[in-house]
Design an enzyme around this catalytic site. Structure first.
Site, PDB file in Angstrom:
ATOM      1  N   GLU A  46       0.885  -1.168   0.000  1.00 13.56           N
ATOM      2  CA  GLU A  46       0.000   0.000   0.000  1.00 13.56           C
ATOM      3  C   GLU A  46       0.920   1.215   0.000  1.00 13.56           C
ATOM      4  O   GLU A  46       1.805   1.309   0.859  1.00 13.56           O
ATOM      5  CB  GLU A  46      -0.846  -0.049   1.277  1.00 13.56           C
ATOM      6  CG  GLU A  46      -1.990   0.896   1.271  1.00 13.56           C
ATOM      7  CD  GLU A  46      -2.783   0.829   2.580  1.00 13.56           C
ATOM      8  OE1 GLU A  46      -3.416   1.830   2.896  1.00 13.56           O
ATOM      9  OE2 GLU A  46      -2.744  -0.225   3.257  1.00 13.56           O
ATOM     10  N   ARG A  87       4.570 -12.911   9.541  1.00 10.33           N
ATOM     11  CA  ARG A  87       5.355 -11.680   9.472  1.00 10.33           C
ATOM     12  C   ARG A  87       6.732 -11.885  10.069  1.00 10.33           C
ATOM     13  O   ARG A  87       6.898 -12.655  10.995  1.00 10.33           O
ATOM     14  CB  ARG A  87       4.692 -10.607  10.346  1.00 10.33           C
ATOM     15  CG  ARG A  87       3.698  -9.827   9.648  1.00 10.33           C
ATOM     16  CD  ARG A  87       2.996  -8.844  10.547  1.00 10.33           C
ATOM     17  NE  ARG A  87       1.911  -8.345   9.756  1.00 10.33           N
ATOM     18  CZ  ARG A  87       2.015  -7.283   8.938  1.00 10.33           C
ATOM     19  NH1 ARG A  87       3.105  -6.563   8.911  1.00 10.33           N
ATOM     20  NH2 ARG A  87       1.012  -6.936   8.181  1.00 10.33           N
ATOM     21  N   LYS A 117       4.421   0.952   9.121  1.00  9.83           N
ATOM     22  CA  LYS A 117       4.564   2.220   8.404  1.00  9.83           C
ATOM     23  C   LYS A 117       3.972   3.375   9.205  1.00  9.83           C
ATOM     24  O   LYS A 117       4.508   4.480   9.191  1.00  9.83           O
ATOM     25  CB  LYS A 117       3.861   2.125   7.047  1.00  9.83           C
ATOM     26  CG  LYS A 117       4.720   1.435   6.006  1.00  9.83           C
ATOM     27  CD  LYS A 117       3.999   1.354   4.680  1.00  9.83           C
ATOM     28  CE  LYS A 117       2.979   0.243   4.711  1.00  9.83           C
ATOM     29  NZ  LYS A 117       2.327  -0.017   3.436  1.00  9.83           N
TER      30      LYS A 117
HETATM   31  P1  ATP Z   1       2.472  -1.838   7.658  1.00  9.02           P
HETATM   32  O1  ATP Z   1       1.938  -2.193   8.978  1.00  9.02           O
HETATM   33  O2  ATP Z   1       3.900  -1.484   7.713  1.00  9.02           O
HETATM   34  O3  ATP Z   1       1.652  -0.824   6.916  1.00  9.02           O
HETATM   35  P2  ATP Z   1       1.310  -3.652   5.846  1.00  9.02           P
HETATM   36  O4  ATP Z   1       1.266  -5.124   5.819  1.00  9.02           O
HETATM   37  O5  ATP Z   1       0.041  -2.960   6.081  1.00  9.02           O
HETATM   38  O6  ATP Z   1       2.424  -3.214   6.855  1.00  9.02           O
HETATM   39  P3  ATP Z   1       1.575  -3.360   3.058  1.00  9.02           P
HETATM   40  O7  ATP Z   1       2.016  -2.208   2.270  1.00  9.02           O
HETATM   41  O8  ATP Z   1       0.160  -3.756   2.947  1.00  9.02           O
HETATM   42  O9  ATP Z   1       1.937  -3.061   4.548  1.00  9.02           O
HETATM   43  O10 ATP Z   1       2.517  -4.603   2.815  1.00  9.02           O
HETATM   44  C1  ATP Z   1       2.870  -5.091   1.549  1.00  9.02           C
HETATM   45  C2  ATP Z   1       3.253  -6.519   1.679  1.00  9.02           C
HETATM   46  O11 ATP Z   1       4.323  -6.661   2.612  1.00  9.02           O
HETATM   47  C3  ATP Z   1       2.121  -7.354   2.181  1.00  9.02           C
HETATM   48  O12 ATP Z   1       2.026  -8.504   1.378  1.00  9.02           O
HETATM   49  C4  ATP Z   1       2.489  -7.703   3.583  1.00  9.02           C
HETATM   50  O13 ATP Z   1       2.007  -8.946   3.901  1.00  9.02           O
HETATM   51  C5  ATP Z   1       4.019  -7.665   3.536  1.00  9.02           C
HETATM   52  N1  ATP Z   1       4.570  -7.312   4.843  1.00  9.02           N
HETATM   53  C6  ATP Z   1       4.396  -6.169   5.536  1.00  9.02           C
HETATM   54  N2  ATP Z   1       5.036  -6.219   6.715  1.00  9.02           N
HETATM   55  C7  ATP Z   1       5.666  -7.406   6.769  1.00  9.02           C
HETATM   56  C8  ATP Z   1       6.498  -8.060   7.734  1.00  9.02           C
HETATM   57  N3  ATP Z   1       6.810  -7.480   8.896  1.00  9.02           N
HETATM   58  N4  ATP Z   1       6.964  -9.280   7.440  1.00  9.02           N
HETATM   59  C9  ATP Z   1       6.654  -9.878   6.280  1.00  9.02           C
HETATM   60  N5  ATP Z   1       5.876  -9.331   5.341  1.00  9.02           N
HETATM   61  C10 ATP Z   1       5.376  -8.112   5.568  1.00  9.02           C
HETATM   62 MG    MG Z   2      -1.575  -3.010   4.705  1.00 11.29          MG
END
Ligand code: ATP
Ligand code: MG
Length: 554
Positions: A35, A259, A269
């Protein structure tokens, strides 16, 4: 194409190998779906390495797809940073696509659901919906709007899209099962009204698809074979499959993995954005940030981050990887690849009293003992030198092996010196050392028979240049800052130390952005983009570990 069968595969690799072996797919396609609401962090790096790594390993490909269904939080700056971070890590997306590319198709498909009696417009408030939804142990109740006809719903949905209702006035919901044991299946939301400007579609839309409606259909449109997401989406898989089945479109499949978090770091983020917005760090790419851009500016190599992701592997259980493993990976890489240079962070002047005043001697030292092909570099040696303040102690403890009054030490790749006199100012501070050098102790030609216990680095005052050096420590003082109620309170107040007047070898003035060095005995350093022609700025990537013990013997 396929992997060596003796190699141990992780569970996703096993699934993919079986899918290829059975002929279910001829080639695989994965995607990384961020995102664009912030910069990527080290947790994302694990997901990038996983998705792109599978594409590479099995001769398939990987799309970079922006999950840009929430117009209010997304910015083009984030899109650009994400693309460059993925490429910097060493991966090239087969396609760069956006969920917003599919807004028209998703809208048309929503109408198909409505026509088939599988979706309806609901005017319940979110509170009413929450009440009707039930709990994991109690079934939900049907919404009063659930049984409106497809014709009515189609008309209402068109009105939603035409902007006839304010934000939050109604939603489009899938009509599935309010008694499902899976709460996600209790008539999930598919669309919400949001009169907001979108970074790509502008003001074309005032309804936006929910994740559950956008994600699986986007996967299907791209013919993604293995759609890999983090564990919290496991309960969504049933809905993912339901939507695809209703539309009869390409059956992408969702798989989940745990994760990866990293100790002493934040992988959210939202929280990272807070650090930037509250000016706790300078920017998203502040070298203390656990963002990919922060690690890049800090001097980490893409290979070291890929190696780290590889070593922590893949699992079904949440885990916190150790930050020191990442530090190990970068040390390993830089030890092999980085040129050695001398820098003195806290200079103490040494006058070699038996060395002729105007004479400059030209010595040589290795560029990198791990890579002999990098050859030698010149070092000037003169009457006035600089050493580190803490390489001298006036009253040393018993096993001290550096310089002290009357004692000797070897200047690396130069001569042995003896400290004859300690000069002080009126306040009693040491201002300089008067030393003598042993002419027959030149490195490589030493006939002095002296055996100093220590070897120290040094610079010639004749050509040392001033540079700024930034030393970093961990940004957080606790291992799991995300778990703290107030994670900001766990910030390490000493995470940045700026040394404005460090001294470096003159050759370092020509260093360029992207260059990385080992400053002998001090750690690995890289050129910071704040550098200018007059003043270089170096970031310490990581401290050294045992490497000096080995190299200093020469
Ligand atoms: P954040 O909490 O940082 O916003 P998010 O999962 O909402 O994390 P996204 O931009 O949706 O952020 O993530 C893109 C991809 O990265 C998704 O497929 C998510 O599953 C993966 N991802 C995000 N954080 C992790 C993590 N700590 N370990 C493994 N994969 C991750
Ligand atoms: Mg997300």
């Amino acid at each position: 194409m396929s992997t060596n069968s003796n190699e141990s595969l992780n569970f996703l690799e096993e699934i993919i190998e079986a899918d290829l072996a059975s002929g279910k797919y001829k080639h695989i396609l994965t995607r990384f779906p961020p995102e664009p609401n912030g910069y990527l962090h080290i947790g994302h790096a694990t997901s990038i390495c996983l998705n792109f790594g599978l594409g590479v390993k099995f001769g398939g490909a990987t799309n970079l797809r922006f999950d840009d269904t929430n117009p209010t939080t997304e910015e083009t700056e984030y899109v650009d940073s994400i693309i460059s971070d993925v490429r910097w890590l060493g991966f090239e997306p087969a396609q760069i696509v956006y969920a917003s590319d599919y807004f028209v198709q998703l809208f048309e498909w929503a109408k198909v659901l409505i026509q088939n009696g599988k979706a309806y417009v609901d005017f319940s408030t979110s509170q009413e919906m929450a009440t009707l939804k039930g709990t994991p142990t109690e079934p939900g109740k049907n919404s009063p709007y659930r049984d409106t006809t497809p014709e009515e719903n189609l008309a209402l949905f068109e009105k939603m899209r035409a902007g006839e209702f304010p934000d939050g006035h109604c939603t489009l919901r899938a009509k599935i099962d309010m008694n499902s044991p899976n709460m996600i299946m209790r008539d999930p939301l598919l669309y919400r009204i949001k009169h907001a400007h979108h970074h790509r579609t502008g003001n074309t839309w005032c309804i936006y698809p929910m994740y559950d409606w956008a994600h699986g259909q986007s996967d299907s449109l791209e013919n993604i074979t293995h759609s890999i997401c983090t564990l919290e989406f496991a309960p969504h898989r049933e809905l993912y499959d339901w939507c695809i089945a209703q539309l009869g479109i390409f059956p992408s499949h969702q798989y989940e993995f745990a994760r990866r978090n990293v100790s002493y770091a934040i992988t959210s983020k939202r929280k990272l954005r807070q650090l930037v917005e509250d000016n706790i760090v300078r920017s998203w790419d502040d070298p203390r940030m656990p963002t990919i851009s922060g690690f890049r500016r800090r001097g980490y190599t893409p290979a070291s981050i890929r190696e780290f992701c590889d070593r922590i592997g893949l699992g079904k259980r949440e885990m916190v990887a150790d930050m020191s493993l990442l530090e190990f990976c970068i040390r390993e890489d830089l030890n092999k690849s980085s040129l050695r240079r001398f820098a003195v962070l806290h200079p103490l002047k040494v006058v070699i009293t038996n060395y002729p005043e105007a004479q400059i001697d030209h010595l040589e030292t290795e560029n990198n003992p791990e890579a002999p092909e990098t050859g030698l570099r010149p070092l000037s040696f003169g009457r006035e030198l600089w050493i580190e303040q803490d390489d001298f102690m006036e009253t040393p403890p018993p096993k001290y092996n550096r310089l002290s009054p009357g004692g000797i030490v070897r200047l690396k790749s130069a001569y042995i010196i003896r400290c004859e006199e300690v000069m002080k100012d009126d306040a009693g501070n040491i201002t300089e050392l008067h030393c003598t050098y042993i002419p027959e102790s030149r490195s490589g030609q030493d006939t002095s028979g002296l055996k100093p216990k220590g070897v120290i680095h040094w610079l010639s005052a004749s050509d040392a240049m001033i540079a700024e050096v930034r030393l970093y420590d961990r940004l957080f003082q606790v291992e799991d800052p995300a778990r703290e109620e107030d994670f900001i309170a766990t910030i390490n107040p000493n995470s940045l130390q700026v040394i404005e007047n460090a001294l470096v070898e003159p050759a370092l003035m020509q260093a360029e952005l992207g260059d990385r060095f080992q400053f002998t005995r001090l750690g690995y350093f890289c050129v910071d983009p704040d550098s200018s022609a007059d003043k270089m700025v170096f970031n310490r990537t990581v401290t050294l570990k045992d490497t000096w013990a080995k190299e200093s013997a020469k």
